[in-house]
Design a protein around this motif. Structure first.
Motif, PDB file in Angstrom:
ATOM      1  N   ALA A   9      52.898  -0.305 -10.055  1.00  0.00           N
ATOM      2  CA  ALA A   9      53.469   0.765 -10.883  1.00  0.00           C
ATOM      3  C   ALA A   9      52.460   1.338 -11.868  1.00  0.00           C
ATOM      4  CB  ALA A   9      54.724   0.286 -11.615  1.00  0.00           C
ATOM      5  N   ASN A  10      51.165   1.221 -11.534  1.00  0.00           N
ATOM      6  CA  ASN A  10      50.131   1.890 -12.320  1.00  0.00           C
ATOM      7  C   ASN A  10      49.930   3.285 -11.714  1.00  0.00           C
ATOM      8  OD1 ASN A  10      49.734  -0.486 -13.796  1.00  0.00           O
ATOM      9  ND2 ASN A  10      48.169  -1.223 -12.390  1.00  0.00           N
ATOM     10  N   PHE A  11      50.912   4.145 -11.916  1.00  0.00           N
ATOM     11  CA  PHE A  11      50.949   5.401 -11.176  1.00  0.00           C
ATOM     12  C   PHE A  11      49.806   6.377 -11.497  1.00  0.00           C
ATOM     13  CE2 PHE A  11      55.570   4.125 -11.179  1.00  0.00           C
ATOM     14  CZ  PHE A  11      55.530   3.619  -9.889  1.00  0.00           C
ATOM     15  N   PRO A  12      49.375   6.500 -12.752  1.00  0.00           N
ATOM     16  CA  PRO A  12      48.227   7.393 -12.998  1.00  0.00           C
ATOM     17  C   PRO A  12      46.970   6.931 -12.257  1.00  0.00           C
ATOM     18  CG  PRO A  12      49.390   6.936 -15.041  1.00  0.00           C
ATOM     19  CD  PRO A  12      49.954   6.000 -14.012  1.00  0.00           C
ATOM     20  N   GLU A  13      46.721   5.602 -12.278  1.00  0.00           N
ATOM     21  CA  GLU A  13      45.551   5.060 -11.579  1.00  0.00           C
ATOM     22  C   GLU A  13      45.701   5.201 -10.063  1.00  0.00           C
ATOM     23  OE1 GLU A  13      47.308   3.521 -13.856  1.00  0.00           O
ATOM     24  OE2 GLU A  13      45.956   2.976 -15.506  1.00  0.00           O
ATOM     25  N   ALA A  14      46.926   5.003  -9.579  1.00  0.00           N
ATOM     26  CA  ALA A  14      47.172   5.146  -8.145  1.00  0.00           C
ATOM     27  C   ALA A  14      46.934   6.592  -7.699  1.00  0.00           C
ATOM     28  CB  ALA A  14      48.608   4.728  -7.815  1.00  0.00           C
ATOM     29  N   ALA A  15      47.443   7.545  -8.473  1.00  0.00           N
ATOM     30  CA  ALA A  15      47.265   8.957  -8.136  1.00  0.00           C
ATOM     31  C   ALA A  15      45.784   9.326  -8.095  1.00  0.00           C
ATOM     32  CB  ALA A  15      47.993   9.830  -9.152  1.00  0.00           C
ATOM     33  N   GLN A  16      45.045   8.847  -9.094  1.00  0.00           N
ATOM     34  CA  GLN A  16      43.616   9.134  -9.148  1.00  0.00           C
ATOM     35  C   GLN A  16      42.884   8.540  -7.948  1.00  0.00           C
ATOM     36  OE1 GLN A  16      41.952  11.063 -11.004  1.00  0.00           O
ATOM     37  NE2 GLN A  16      39.813  10.441 -10.789  1.00  0.00           N
ATOM     38  N   SER A  17      43.233   7.311  -7.577  1.00  0.00           N
ATOM     39  CA  SER A  17      42.577   6.636  -6.450  1.00  0.00           C
ATOM     40  C   SER A  17      42.900   7.322  -5.126  1.00  0.00           C
ATOM     41  CB  SER A  17      42.987   5.161  -6.403  1.00  0.00           C
ATOM     42  OG  SER A  17      42.541   4.478  -7.551  1.00  0.00           O
TER      43      SER A  17
ATOM     44  N   TYR B 208      51.631  12.531  -8.947  1.00  0.00           N
ATOM     45  CA  TYR B 208      51.430  13.459 -10.062  1.00  0.00           C
ATOM     46  C   TYR B 208      52.722  14.209 -10.374  1.00  0.00           C
ATOM     47  CZ  TYR B 208      46.335  12.873 -10.275  1.00  0.00           C
ATOM     48  OH  TYR B 208      45.073  12.362 -10.448  1.00  0.00           O
ATOM     49  N   HIS B 209      53.450  14.563  -9.317  1.00  0.00           N
ATOM     50  CA  HIS B 209      54.730  15.244  -9.495  1.00  0.00           C
ATOM     51  C   HIS B 209      55.704  14.343 -10.241  1.00  0.00           C
ATOM     52  CE1 HIS B 209      58.770  16.663  -8.210  1.00  0.00           C
ATOM     53  NE2 HIS B 209      58.222  17.861  -8.351  1.00  0.00           N
ATOM     54  N   GLY B 210      55.761  13.072  -9.832  1.00  0.00           N
ATOM     55  CA  GLY B 210      56.631  12.119 -10.515  1.00  0.00           C
ATOM     56  C   GLY B 210      56.239  11.903 -11.967  1.00  0.00           C
ATOM     57  N   LEU B 211      54.951  12.023 -12.251  1.00  0.00           N
ATOM     58  CA  LEU B 211      54.444  11.874 -13.625  1.00  0.00           C
ATOM     59  C   LEU B 211      54.598  13.172 -14.426  1.00  0.00           C
ATOM     60  CD1 LEU B 211      51.169   9.937 -12.746  1.00  0.00           C
ATOM     61  CD2 LEU B 211      53.100   9.014 -14.058  1.00  0.00           C
ATOM     62  N   LYS B 212      55.123  14.215 -13.770  1.00  0.00           N
ATOM     63  CA  LYS B 212      55.309  15.544 -14.362  1.00  0.00           C
ATOM     64  C   LYS B 212      53.980  16.191 -14.750  1.00  0.00           C
ATOM     65  CE  LYS B 212      60.029  14.630 -15.892  1.00  0.00           C
ATOM     66  NZ  LYS B 212      61.017  14.663 -17.003  1.00  0.00           N
ATOM     67  N   ASP B 213      52.933  15.792 -14.065  1.00  0.00           N
ATOM     68  CA  ASP B 213      51.633  16.436 -14.249  1.00  0.00           C
ATOM     69  C   ASP B 213      51.558  17.553 -13.202  1.00  0.00           C
ATOM     70  OD1 ASP B 213      49.014  17.253 -14.460  1.00  0.00           O
ATOM     71  OD2 ASP B 213      48.181  15.231 -14.618  1.00  0.00           O
TER      72      ASP B 213
ATOM     73  N   PRO C 289      45.380  22.140   6.879  1.00  0.00           N
ATOM     74  CA  PRO C 289      46.398  23.198   6.978  1.00  0.00           C
ATOM     75  C   PRO C 289      47.453  22.975   8.054  1.00  0.00           C
ATOM     76  CG  PRO C 289      44.313  23.945   7.917  1.00  0.00           C
ATOM     77  CD  PRO C 289      44.030  22.648   7.225  1.00  0.00           C
ATOM     78  N   ASN C 290      47.101  22.242   9.100  1.00  0.00           N
ATOM     79  CA  ASN C 290      48.038  22.058  10.217  1.00  0.00           C
ATOM     80  C   ASN C 290      48.622  20.656  10.284  1.00  0.00           C
ATOM     81  OD1 ASN C 290      47.502  24.746  11.201  1.00  0.00           O
ATOM     82  ND2 ASN C 290      45.563  23.968  12.025  1.00  0.00           N
ATOM     83  N   HIS C 291      48.461  19.895   9.234  1.00  0.00           N
ATOM     84  CA  HIS C 291      48.952  18.512   9.257  1.00  0.00           C
ATOM     85  C   HIS C 291      50.473  18.470   9.150  1.00  0.00           C
ATOM     86  CE1 HIS C 291      49.509  14.283   8.014  1.00  0.00           C
ATOM     87  NE2 HIS C 291      48.402  14.098   8.695  1.00  0.00           N
ATOM     88  N   GLU C 292      51.058  17.405   9.659  1.00  0.00           N
ATOM     89  CA  GLU C 292      52.514  17.249   9.657  1.00  0.00           C
ATOM     90  C   GLU C 292      53.107  17.211   8.246  1.00  0.00           C
ATOM     91  OE1 GLU C 292      53.561  12.735  10.271  1.00  0.00           O
ATOM     92  OE2 GLU C 292      51.798  13.191  11.503  1.00  0.00           O
ATOM     93  N   LEU C 293      52.294  16.871   7.248  1.00  0.00           N
ATOM     94  CA  LEU C 293      52.779  16.794   5.877  1.00  0.00           C
ATOM     95  C   LEU C 293      52.672  18.125   5.129  1.00  0.00           C
ATOM     96  CD1 LEU C 293      51.322  13.336   4.745  1.00  0.00           C
ATOM     97  CD2 LEU C 293      53.725  13.891   5.158  1.00  0.00           C
ATOM     98  N   ALA C 294      52.168  19.149   5.798  1.00  0.00           N
ATOM     99  CA  ALA C 294      51.976  20.444   5.143  1.00  0.00           C
ATOM    100  C   ALA C 294      53.296  20.994   4.594  1.00  0.00           C
ATOM    101  CB  ALA C 294      51.341  21.438   6.102  1.00  0.00           C
ATOM    102  N   ALA C 295      54.368  20.883   5.387  1.00  0.00           N
ATOM    103  CA  ALA C 295      55.670  21.398   4.947  1.00  0.00           C
ATOM    104  C   ALA C 295      56.192  20.620   3.741  1.00  0.00           C
ATOM    105  CB  ALA C 295      56.675  21.322   6.087  1.00  0.00           C
ATOM    106  N   LYS C 296      56.040  19.290   3.782  1.00  0.00           N
ATOM    107  CA  LYS C 296      56.498  18.475   2.659  1.00  0.00           C
ATOM    108  C   LYS C 296      55.724  18.805   1.388  1.00  0.00           C
ATOM    109  CE  LYS C 296      58.442  14.455   5.027  1.00  0.00           C
ATOM    110  NZ  LYS C 296      58.413  12.965   5.149  1.00  0.00           N
ATOM    111  N   SER C 297      54.433  19.072   1.551  1.00  0.00           N
ATOM    112  CA  SER C 297      53.630  19.420   0.373  1.00  0.00           C
ATOM    113  C   SER C 297      54.090  20.753  -0.201  1.00  0.00           C
ATOM    114  CB  SER C 297      52.138  19.470   0.733  1.00  0.00           C
ATOM    115  OG  SER C 297      51.845  20.568   1.573  1.00  0.00           O
TER     116      SER C 297
ATOM    117  N   GLN D 137      48.057  19.052 -12.010  1.00  0.00           N
ATOM    118  CA  GLN D 137      47.352  18.259 -10.994  1.00  0.00           C
ATOM    119  C   GLN D 137      48.072  18.323  -9.651  1.00  0.00           C
ATOM    120  OE1 GLN D 137      44.567  16.585 -10.454  1.00  0.00           O
ATOM    121  NE2 GLN D 137      43.739  17.194 -12.425  1.00  0.00           N
ATOM    122  N   THR D 138      49.408  18.309  -9.684  1.00  0.00           N
ATOM    123  CA  THR D 138      50.184  18.411  -8.436  1.00  0.00           C
ATOM    124  C   THR D 138      49.806  19.673  -7.685  1.00  0.00           C
ATOM    125  OG1 THR D 138      52.044  17.315  -9.542  1.00  0.00           O
ATOM    126  CG2 THR D 138      52.499  18.373  -7.430  1.00  0.00           C
TER     127      THR D 138
END
Length: 292
Positions: A95-103, A128-133, A149-157, A136-137
């Motif tokens: 739950a070190n979310f800022p460090e996790a996001a950076q990594s 970053y979204h969860g941290l309300k930053d 651009p064509n990755h399966e996660l593009a829509a989720k992003s 950065q998001t």
């Protein structure tokens, strides 16, 4: 020669401890090797091995500190990729979310050819979204879309990005984002309809209520004949904004006055049409909300 013998002895002893499952002794010996021979070609390996052995005995903080030291001290090491991935996952688990996001972000930017890179960038954006930053998001998602651009996660992003715009009250950009999403999802799928409904809501919030009402009216007809419960949130929004638009119509109805004798007949007919429209809209609202 003597130095080489000492190196060999410490590293071999550490490896022996590891084979014997004496993980704490192995970790300490590998760490000692790196401390005494920082410039040796096996120094990065010793740090990585120390971290793995600390993980095995549950000393996560020790493991993380050794992985961080590896990341900082040996930037050209081939072990950087696995060390950084492990750091990101461990920080998130702790739950070190800022460090996790950076990594995750560092991993995604640096190792774009690794199959884990797009997932790392998406994880970074989510954290970053969860941290309300939101700044950065937005930056991470923009880079994600450029690199993958064509990755399966593009829509989720894009969903994340649209919510960032909503949180920033940038409703016009949110509407544009939802428009993109509606085109990437399968036609008439729950996801596509949800994106279109969210676009209409963003238009309403941006002040373009006339266009929003027009779109919500179309959805009212769609949901009146659609029995699926999967789009319950979309149905709720349509009913809500149709009701808001009906309140506007009621206000206009109430303001109509028969003050000019020459236009009384016309005004009565106008009010009658308004009443019919209100009744029709109210029926639509009932139909849309009937499955909630």
């Amino acid at each position: 020669y003597i130095t080489q013998m000492i190196k060999f002895s410490i590293f071999s002893k550490a490896s022996s401890y590891e084979k014997e499952k004496k993980y704490e002794s192995a970790a300490a010996s590998f760490a000692k090797y790196q401390k005494e021979f920082k410039n040796d070609k096996l120094a990065d390996t010793a740090l990585y091995n120390a971290a793995q052995n600390y993980f095995k005995i549950g000393k996560v903080s020790n493991a993380v500190s050794h992985l961080e030291l590896l990341r900082e001290s040996y930037p050209d090491s081939k072990l950087q990729v696995d060390a950084l991935a492990q750091l990101a996952e461990t920080h998130e688990a702790m739950a070190n979310f800022p460090e996790a996001a950076q990594s995750y972000k560092m991993f995604g930017y640096r190792f774009t050819n690794d199959k884990r890179a797009p997932f790392a960038l998406y994880n970074a954006a989510t954290l970053y979204h969860g941290l309300k930053d939101y700044e950065q998001t937005e930056k991470v998602i923009a880079n994600f879309k450029k690199i993958f651009p064509n990755h399966e996660l593009a829509a989720k992003s894009e969903y994340l990005l649209s919510d960032v715009y909503i949180q920033q009250r940038n409703f016009k950009e949110a509407a544009k984002s939802f428009t993109k999403l509606s085109k990437t999802e399968a036609p008439n799928s729950d996801a596509s309809i949800a994106a279109k409904v969210n676009r209409a809501e963003a238009l309403w919030l941006s002040g373009d209520k006339a266009q929003a009402i027009n779109e919500f009216q179309k959805f009212a007809d769609y949901f009146a004949s659609e029995s699926s419960l999967a789009a319950i949130e979309s149905r709720r929004k349509v009913a809500k904004y149709l009701f808001e638009s009906m309140k506007m119509e009621v206000t206009r109805f109430e303001r109509t006055r028969f003050e000019n004798g020459a236009t009384v007949e016309r005004d009565i007919l106008s009010k009658q049409k308004m009443l019919e429209k209100l009744a029709s809209n109210f029926e639509r609202i009932i139909n849309v909300g009937s499955l909630e």
